[in-house]
Design a protein around this motif. Structure first.
Motif, PDB file in Angstrom:
ATOM      1  N   ARG A  15      -5.988 -25.490  -1.919  1.00  0.00           N
ATOM      2  CA  ARG A  15      -4.943 -24.231  -1.756  1.00  0.00           C
ATOM      3  C   ARG A  15      -5.388 -24.271  -3.499  1.00  0.00           C
ATOM      4  O   ARG A  15      -5.424 -25.572  -4.313  1.00  0.00           O
ATOM      5  CB  ARG A  15      -3.368 -24.288  -1.812  1.00  0.00           C
ATOM      6  N   PRO A  16      -5.785 -23.509  -4.060  1.00  0.00           N
ATOM      7  CA  PRO A  16      -6.115 -23.312  -5.900  1.00  0.00           C
ATOM      8  C   PRO A  16      -4.882 -23.956  -6.475  1.00  0.00           C
ATOM      9  O   PRO A  16      -3.591 -23.657  -6.340  1.00  0.00           O
ATOM     10  CB  PRO A  16      -6.288 -21.523  -5.880  1.00  0.00           C
ATOM     11  N   LYS A  17      -5.232 -24.752  -7.318  1.00  0.00           N
ATOM     12  CA  LYS A  17      -4.212 -25.193  -8.551  1.00  0.00           C
ATOM     13  C   LYS A  17      -3.504 -23.900  -9.034  1.00  0.00           C
ATOM     14  O   LYS A  17      -4.423 -23.438  -9.457  1.00  0.00           O
ATOM     15  CB  LYS A  17      -4.926 -26.260  -9.257  1.00  0.00           C
ATOM     16  N   GLY A  18      -2.452 -24.105  -8.804  1.00  0.00           N
ATOM     17  CA  GLY A  18      -1.090 -22.900  -9.705  1.00  0.00           C
ATOM     18  C   GLY A  18      -0.775 -21.528  -8.998  1.00  0.00           C
ATOM     19  O   GLY A  18      -0.103 -20.900  -8.418  1.00  0.00           O
ATOM     20  N   ALA A  19      -1.913 -22.255  -7.129  1.00  0.00           N
ATOM     21  CA  ALA A  19      -0.934 -20.546  -6.562  1.00  0.00           C
ATOM     22  C   ALA A  19      -0.233 -20.929  -5.865  1.00  0.00           C
ATOM     23  O   ALA A  19       0.507 -21.609  -5.708  1.00  0.00           O
ATOM     24  CB  ALA A  19      -2.486 -20.849  -5.820  1.00  0.00           C
ATOM     25  N   ARG A  20       0.851 -19.888  -5.994  1.00  0.00           N
ATOM     26  CA  ARG A  20       2.203 -19.597  -5.387  1.00  0.00           C
ATOM     27  C   ARG A  20       1.536 -19.838  -3.777  1.00  0.00           C
ATOM     28  O   ARG A  20       0.839 -18.476  -3.384  1.00  0.00           O
ATOM     29  CB  ARG A  20       2.944 -17.965  -6.227  1.00  0.00           C
ATOM     30  N   THR A  21       2.890 -19.971  -3.127  1.00  0.00           N
ATOM     31  CA  THR A  21       3.419 -20.008  -1.771  1.00  0.00           C
ATOM     32  C   THR A  21       3.538 -18.767  -1.164  1.00  0.00           C
ATOM     33  O   THR A  21       4.645 -18.176  -2.278  1.00  0.00           O
ATOM     34  CB  THR A  21       4.245 -20.939  -0.986  1.00  0.00           C
ATOM     35  N   MET A  22       3.071 -18.279  -0.573  1.00  0.00           N
ATOM     36  CA  MET A  22       3.465 -16.372  -0.178  1.00  0.00           C
ATOM     37  C   MET A  22       4.613 -16.503   0.900  1.00  0.00           C
ATOM     38  O   MET A  22       5.013 -17.407   1.507  1.00  0.00           O
ATOM     39  CB  MET A  22       2.203 -15.627   1.048  1.00  0.00           C
ATOM     40  N   PRO A  23       5.910 -15.461   0.949  1.00  0.00           N
ATOM     41  CA  PRO A  23       6.459 -15.392   1.575  1.00  0.00           C
ATOM     42  C   PRO A  23       6.247 -15.379   3.127  1.00  0.00           C
ATOM     43  O   PRO A  23       6.903 -16.327   3.894  1.00  0.00           O
ATOM     44  CB  PRO A  23       7.363 -14.321   1.226  1.00  0.00           C
ATOM     45  N   CYS A  24       5.495 -15.158   3.343  1.00  0.00           N
ATOM     46  CA  CYS A  24       5.267 -14.902   4.949  1.00  0.00           C
ATOM     47  C   CYS A  24       4.330 -16.518   5.426  1.00  0.00           C
ATOM     48  O   CYS A  24       5.056 -17.198   6.511  1.00  0.00           O
ATOM     49  CB  CYS A  24       3.983 -14.283   4.886  1.00  0.00           C
ATOM     50  N   GLU A  25       4.452 -17.078   4.859  1.00  0.00           N
ATOM     51  CA  GLU A  25       3.829 -19.013   4.776  1.00  0.00           C
ATOM     52  C   GLU A  25       5.190 -19.010   4.902  1.00  0.00           C
ATOM     53  O   GLU A  25       4.889 -20.598   5.100  1.00  0.00           O
ATOM     54  CB  GLU A  25       3.237 -19.117   3.348  1.00  0.00           C
ATOM     55  N   THR A  26       6.098 -19.131   3.946  1.00  0.00           N
ATOM     56  CA  THR A  26       7.096 -20.118   4.227  1.00  0.00           C
ATOM     57  C   THR A  26       7.544 -19.626   5.431  1.00  0.00           C
ATOM     58  O   THR A  26       8.347 -20.659   5.290  1.00  0.00           O
ATOM     59  CB  THR A  26       8.216 -19.784   2.797  1.00  0.00           C
ATOM     60  N   LYS A  27       8.042 -18.360   5.677  1.00  0.00           N
ATOM     61  CA  LYS A  27       8.371 -17.997   7.138  1.00  0.00           C
ATOM     62  C   LYS A  27       7.608 -18.410   8.176  1.00  0.00           C
ATOM     63  O   LYS A  27       8.908 -19.144   8.951  1.00  0.00           O
ATOM     64  CB  LYS A  27       8.251 -16.237   7.652  1.00  0.00           C
ATOM     65  N   ALA A  28       6.825 -19.135   8.077  1.00  0.00           N
ATOM     66  CA  ALA A  28       6.062 -19.435   9.458  1.00  0.00           C
ATOM     67  C   ALA A  28       6.047 -21.028   8.985  1.00  0.00           C
ATOM     68  O   ALA A  28       6.081 -21.723   9.919  1.00  0.00           O
ATOM     69  CB  ALA A  28       4.277 -19.470   8.817  1.00  0.00           C
ATOM     70  N   SER A  29       6.798 -21.519   7.843  1.00  0.00           N
ATOM     71  CA  SER A  29       6.541 -23.129   8.321  1.00  0.00           C
ATOM     72  C   SER A  29       8.188 -23.148   8.739  1.00  0.00           C
ATOM     73  O   SER A  29       8.130 -24.095   9.831  1.00  0.00           O
ATOM     74  CB  SER A  29       6.529 -23.281   6.729  1.00  0.00           C
ATOM     75  N   LYS A  30       9.122 -22.019   8.258  1.00  0.00           N
ATOM     76  CA  LYS A  30      10.308 -22.237   9.073  1.00  0.00           C
ATOM     77  C   LYS A  30      10.256 -22.046  10.503  1.00  0.00           C
ATOM     78  O   LYS A  30      10.643 -22.261  11.322  1.00  0.00           O
ATOM     79  CB  LYS A  30      10.942 -21.493   8.154  1.00  0.00           C
ATOM     80  N   SER A  31       9.891 -21.108  10.623  1.00  0.00           N
ATOM     81  CA  SER A  31       9.617 -20.677  12.693  1.00  0.00           C
ATOM     82  C   SER A  31       9.296 -21.784  13.091  1.00  0.00           C
ATOM     83  O   SER A  31       9.686 -22.803  14.126  1.00  0.00           O
ATOM     84  CB  SER A  31       8.525 -20.027  12.532  1.00  0.00           C
ATOM     85  N   SER A  32       8.280 -23.576  12.464  1.00  0.00           N
ATOM     86  CA  SER A  32       7.328 -24.107  13.095  1.00  0.00           C
ATOM     87  C   SER A  32       8.205 -25.054  13.178  1.00  0.00           C
ATOM     88  O   SER A  32       8.152 -26.152  14.406  1.00  0.00           O
ATOM     89  CB  SER A  32       6.306 -24.484  12.691  1.00  0.00           C
ATOM     90  N   THR A  33       8.924 -25.115  12.363  1.00  0.00           N
ATOM     91  CA  THR A  33      10.158 -26.170  12.258  1.00  0.00           C
ATOM     92  C   THR A  33      11.525 -26.126  13.230  1.00  0.00           C
ATOM     93  O   THR A  33      12.610 -26.474  13.702  1.00  0.00           O
ATOM     94  CB  THR A  33      10.684 -26.800  10.643  1.00  0.00           C
TER      95      THR A  33
END
Length: 313
Positions: free
Chosen positions: A260-278
């Motif tokens: 991930r590029p330094k300083g890049a923000r986390t996209m909402p869909c990535e957050t959702k995917a992370s929650k789904s995986s847990t």
């Protein structure tokens, strides 16, 4: 759709008409979501003899990059010779003529300045997700499907969400609502391999139509600008079984993930995917059972898109 679009421009492959016309003819080939994983780019695993032969006849570009990572703006920018940072075209649903009603695209330039007949076959502009492409760029348009399933088991519903976004775009909002009434909208398979001929799928039909047009032009003095757009390897990976025989039996090499590029923000869909995986398997099973018990899904495109909008994707 969310991967870089690699464009194979065979402008270098100028096809002479019978009797050596004064104006060279142009064949423009677009391949959706194709990275330079090709033999002509040194890929040792890919088996791509036809495109390798085309590359041997012309010039290969090593520093050509996609300027926007979704279909519609990438294709608009190509045809305009511009970038999203200049045009402001970034999203799937942004229509070219709403923003630039007097813009002159590449095929329009050939048509108005050179007297060329301009023809679009397959996926050239992005048509779907509320985008109409740019019909005024071409004298003739032969559109075909982007999302296509031939096997009933490839869907868990009457129609997949992506089919709604792509294949119903020619209908008005009321017509779409009427068409979808009583139908369940769900998911489609990522991969479908069917025992069918090449032209059972859109890309085979696009190839057949392009060949037919080229043959017809051989007996004409009309110069042409012909665009042939192929949908695969855009998801879903729907293909005839005979295409799998070209692939070595060994497993595909894994591709390293770019940091991930330094300083890049986390996209909402990535957050959702992370929650789904847990989420625990039991909860997932409950959710799946609940969704399958529903006799009908969303009945409008807006309802079908709401889960994607809430995820920010």
């Amino acid at each position: 759709m969310n991967r870089p679009l690699t464009l194979l421009l065979s402008l270098l492959s100028l096809l002479p008409l019978a009797g050596e016309a004064e104006k060279p003819n142009v064949l423009l080939i677009l391949v959706d979501d194709l990275k330079p994983t090709l033999g002509c780019y040194g890929d040792e695993w890919a088996t791509t003899p036809s495109i390798d032969r085309l590359a041997d006849r012309g010039m290969r570009f090593d520093l050509a990059y996609c300027n926007q990572a979704v279909c519609a703006p990438s294709r608009f920018n190509l045809m305009l010779g511009s970038l999203s940072t200049s045009t402001g075209l970034y999203g799937l649903g942004m229509n070219l003529r709403d923003r630039f009603p007097d813009a002159v695209t590449l095929p329009q330039h050939f048509k108005s300045k050179g007297g060329y007949e301009t023809v679009s076959v397959g996926k050239v502009f992005h048509v779907g997700h509320g985008n109409l492409g740019d019909p005024s760029s071409f004298d003739r348009v032969y559109k075909d499907k982007v999302v296509e399933y031939l096997l009933p088991e490839s869907r868990d519903s009457d129609i997949s969400r992506e089919e709604v976004f792509f294949e119903l775009s020619h209908l008005s909002q009321d017509e779409q609502t009427e068409y979808l009434k009583g139908k369940k909208i769900g998911k489609g398979a990522a991969i479908e391999i069917a025992e069918v001929p090449d032209n059972a799928y859109a890309d085979g039909r696009t190839a057949d139509k392009t060949i037919e047009l080229l043959e017809n032009y051989q007996d004409s003095d009309q110069p042409f600008f012909l665009c042939a757009g192929f949908a695969r390897p855009h998801l879903p990976f729907s293909a005839p079984k005979n295409t799998t025989t070209f692939t070595p039996s060994k497993s595909s090499p894994s591709q390293p993930s770019a940091p991930r590029p330094k300083g890049a923000r986390t996209m909402p869909c990535e957050t959702k995917a992370s929650k789904s995986s847990t989420t625990s398997p039991a909860k997932n099973a409950t959710k799946k059972k609940s969704s399958n018990a529903t006799s009908s899904g969303p009945t409008t495109p807006a309802q079908a898109m709401s889960p994607l909008k809430s995820a920010g994707c």
